[in-house]
Structures are given as C-alpha cells and as structure tokens.
Design a protein around this motif. Structure first.
Motif: not given
Length: 461
Positions: A190-200
């Motif tokens: 979840l700490d990855a810099s992705t848009l999906g992770a940002e939403i979560i």
C-alpha cells in the motif's frame, strides 16, 4: 379593459426551458431557441446550418432518420427519445415532440432534456443488476465480469479494473483487469506510489483528466499514466476500504466528468457489498471443503474427488492409485514440543506432499496426522511406488520446528484401482490396512495392498 401588449414571440420562446428546433427538408437547423445552448452546449449561431443527424449519437442515427422520415410523411412524434452528443463530448438524452409543416417544408420540434431521469433509471437498474449478480455469481471472476458489463451501461468502461486490498498482507492486487494497452499491474504494497494505492489510503475518489491534472498535487501528477482520462472510486464497506473500481479512457471521445464520478461512487457501495458477500461465500465454501490448518482438501472434498476420479477411470478404462499415509511417532512431537509445534509440522508436511505430486493429483488431510494422496492416469504399479518413495524421501529430510529439528517418518499404504477395489470405500480400506501393516513392521516404508493380504512389497528405510 386595457389591452396587454405581449413581448415579441422570439423573446417568449427563448424563455422556455425546453428547446425549440426547426429543421429544413435537408436536415439543417434553420432556427433554435436559447435553451439549445443549455441542452446541447452550442450557441444558436453555432447550431444554425448544422446537419441535425451529425449531432445525434452514432448508435441512434439510423432510427432517428427513420423517425424523421415518418414525421415528414405526416406522422406526428410526441414522445420520441434519442441521444445527442453535446459540444463538450457528453451524451444528453432528449425526448422530442415533432411534427411536419407541409406549408413551410419544415420540421418543428420541442426538445426536453431527460438526462437526469435516464441517469436515475440507469442507476436503479444497475443497483438491481449488481444485487442479482451478487446472488447468482458462482465466483469472484464471474462477479467481476458482470460488474464490468453493468458499469459499461453507465459510462465508458472499455478499460476496467477491480483492485482489492488485503489487510493481512498489506497488499493491493488486481484480480480483474481489462485494458487495451496494458497488462494488469503487479501486486504491490500500500505504500507504493500508484494511483490505486492512493485511493485505498485516502478512501477518496480520484479523477484525472486534461482539465483536472494541472490542479492535482505534484505527487499525484507524477503517478499519472498514459490514459487521457482515469477515474477510480474506493470500494468502502463497514470494514473500511476493501478495494477500488478503476476505469480508463485513451480517447477524447470518451471523457469522464464529475457526473461520471458521482455515478460510479453511487454504485460502488453496492459493488463493495456484492464483493464482500462473494468473499464470505468463498470463505464458507473453503471452510466446508478444506482443512483449516494445512489448507489441504478435507475428508469430504477428497471423497467427492475420489468418486469423480473413479467414474472417469471406469469410463476411460484407466487406473488410479490411492496412498494412505500416517506419520510415525507424531504424538511425541505434541508431547515434547507442544501442540503448536505439532501443528507447524503438519503444515510443513502438507507443503512437501504437494511438491511430490502433479497439480492434477490430490493431497488431502484425513484426520490428525493421516494424509491421503490420489494419483490418476498412471500405467503401472511401479509409478505408484515411485510416488510413494518420493514422498518417503521428502519426509525423511529434517523439519525445522522453531529451532528443533525433527523427522516425520511416514508409513504408506497403497491401493490400486481396479486391482484392489471397485469403489472408494474398498480402496480406502485396502490402503488403510496396508498402512497399518507397515506400522507394525516398524514404519517408514510403503506397502502395496493385497486382497489376500499377501504379496507385500516394501522399500527399506
């Protein structure tokens, strides 16, 4: 009585909420009222001279031309519905009341914007369809496919993904991903810099478009992909955010707007509930069919697989073998190291057993330290012996039980179909008897069953 002077007719027409459109015989707009700009996005000057059919949604053009022909033949159309493409690319739903003026050779029509009504109808239909899918889908992939189709009725969803977040592993995965340009992203933390992770992480909807991109924080702009439009909404439940729905568009002709964002947010609650229900059903099914400690099929599931395997063997006139194994002196592990170490040993044994057979074979935990292995499609007794010896050698390698090294020596009984039994119970009984005979003889061996309890074949430790 004093006579009232009315305002010029054009001024009155321009005050109407519905739009008045006049089209000539060739299909060009020759007059439009002021409401057209609100409905279609074009000013009156921009619409005059335009070909009416060019503004109609491509999927509705054929029947619109047919309806126009009927009007020009003298048939009034009081409730004709179709879709137009607004100047900004959005779709607008229109209900028309139209008639033909033979004297003027013109079509006169009143356009009523029913987009809000259509939107509400679509949402209600989507909610019903999602609820039905939640009840009828047999698994998550099927549910995701149906949700994809449902969302595709609401907004452009050619490129559609479902992201799910596992709190236990802190990992975001993409079990459903349809995209014309890219494969599914790899699972990531979840700490990855992705848009999906940002939403979560934020639990907030995110819309990226040429209009919104420059207004977003720098860290979000740096995550932007090559799609022209990107829309992701969180799947929120009483347990928190369990995932996200993501749609992407690579075409300016299929934009996402704030209305699309609100619409997808609205249905996301039902989607989250449907996914949780399917996950719960999958969990209950797993609990009913699998051993919770080793994750192997349990006795009931093994019985079903054996019955089906026997049916195939009879139909194809093939063979199968059944290996029944028990761990020698397993009780000593529980007594000396504790039940936690005993449970760990069973889990490690299960892992090694799976590594000893093919994916098409079945390894199951029967009870306690008893395991069974079903091997299909083999051609000789020697093949069953090779599997048994492979298992015996694998389990003779020491196991690390939290710093304590331990051997899990097996006693293995082998029964063959059709030689040692015609049904599942006969085969299990024969393999069980052979296994106990091995135990009596010191264990850490295998033995082929015999109807006459003769002809014993063993492999020395």
């Amino acid at each position: 009585m004093k006579k009232t002077t009315l305002a010029p007719l054009n001024n009155i027409v321009d005050l109407m909420l519905d739009a008045i459109c006049v089209v000539d015989k060739e299909g060009h707009f020759v007059f439009v009222s002021a409401a057209c700009e609100r409905i279609f996005g074009y000013t009156a000057d921009e619409m005059i001279g335009k070909v009416m059919i060019d503004m109609v949604h491509p999927d509705d053009r054929a029947r619109t031309l047919q309806a126009a022909g009927e009007v020009m033949s003298g048939s009034n159309k009081p409730n004709f519905e179709n879709r137009y493409i607004r100047k900004n690319g959005e779709t607008v739903h229109i209900m028309w009341s139209a008639r033909w003026s033979d004297k003027d050779q013109l079509r006169i029509a009143v356009a009523h914007d029913i987009s809000d009504r259509k939107r509400n109808d679509s949402i209600q239909a989507a909610i019903y369809a999602i609820s039905e899918a939640a009840l009828t889908a047999s698994n998550l992939p099927t549910l995701f496919q149906r949700i994809h189709l449902i969302v595709g009725e609401l907004l452009p969803a050619l490129n559609f993904s479902v992201a799910l977040y596992d709190r236990k592993t802190d990992e975001l995965s993409f079990p459903y991903h349809v995209d014309l340009h890219h494969q599914a992203p790899a699972p990531h933390k979840l700490d990855a810099s992705t848009l999906g992770a940002e939403i979560i992480k934020t639990g907030q909807t995110l819309l990226l478009s040429p209009e919104t991109l420059t207004k977003l924080p720098e860290h979000l702009r740096s995550m932007a992909c090559d799609s022209l439009y990107w829309l992701g909404v969180p799947l929120n439940s009483h347990q928190g955010t369990i995932g996200a729905l993501i749609v992407q568009s690579y075409s300016a002709g299929a934009p996402y707007t704030d209305k699309d964002k609100e619409l997808l947010q609205f249905v996301s609650t039902q989607v989250a509930a449907a996914i949780e229900r399917q996950q719960m059903m999958n969990h209950l099914t797993f609990m009913a069919q699998y051993d919770q400690l080793t994750q192997l099929p349990n006795r009931a599931m093994f019985h079903d697989r054996l019955v089906n395997a026997l049916a195939r063997a009879r139909r194809e006139q093939s063979q199968l073998s059944l290996l029944f194994l028990d761990l020698d002196k397993f009780k000593q592990v529980n007594d000396t190291l504790g039940h936690a170490s005993g449970d760990l040993l069973l889990q490690l044994v299960a892992q090694r057993l799976r590594q000893c057979v093919r994916e098409s074979d079945t390894v199951a935990r029967f009870a306690g330290d008893e395991f069974v292995v079903l091997v299909e499609h083999f051609h000789s007794c020697e093949q069953a012996i090779l599997v048994a010896e492979k298992i015996r050698r694998a389990l003779n390698e020491p196991f690390d039980l939290n710093g304590h090294h331990h051997l899990a020596l097996p006693s293995i009984g082998i029964a063959l179909y059709p030689e040692h039994g015609a049904d599942e119970q006969q085969l299990l009984n024969q393999a069980d008897k052979a296994m106990y005979q091995v135990k009596k003889n010191g264990g850490n061996r295998y033995q082929i069953a015999s109807q006459a309890n003769a002809q014993v074949q063993q492999a020395s430790a």
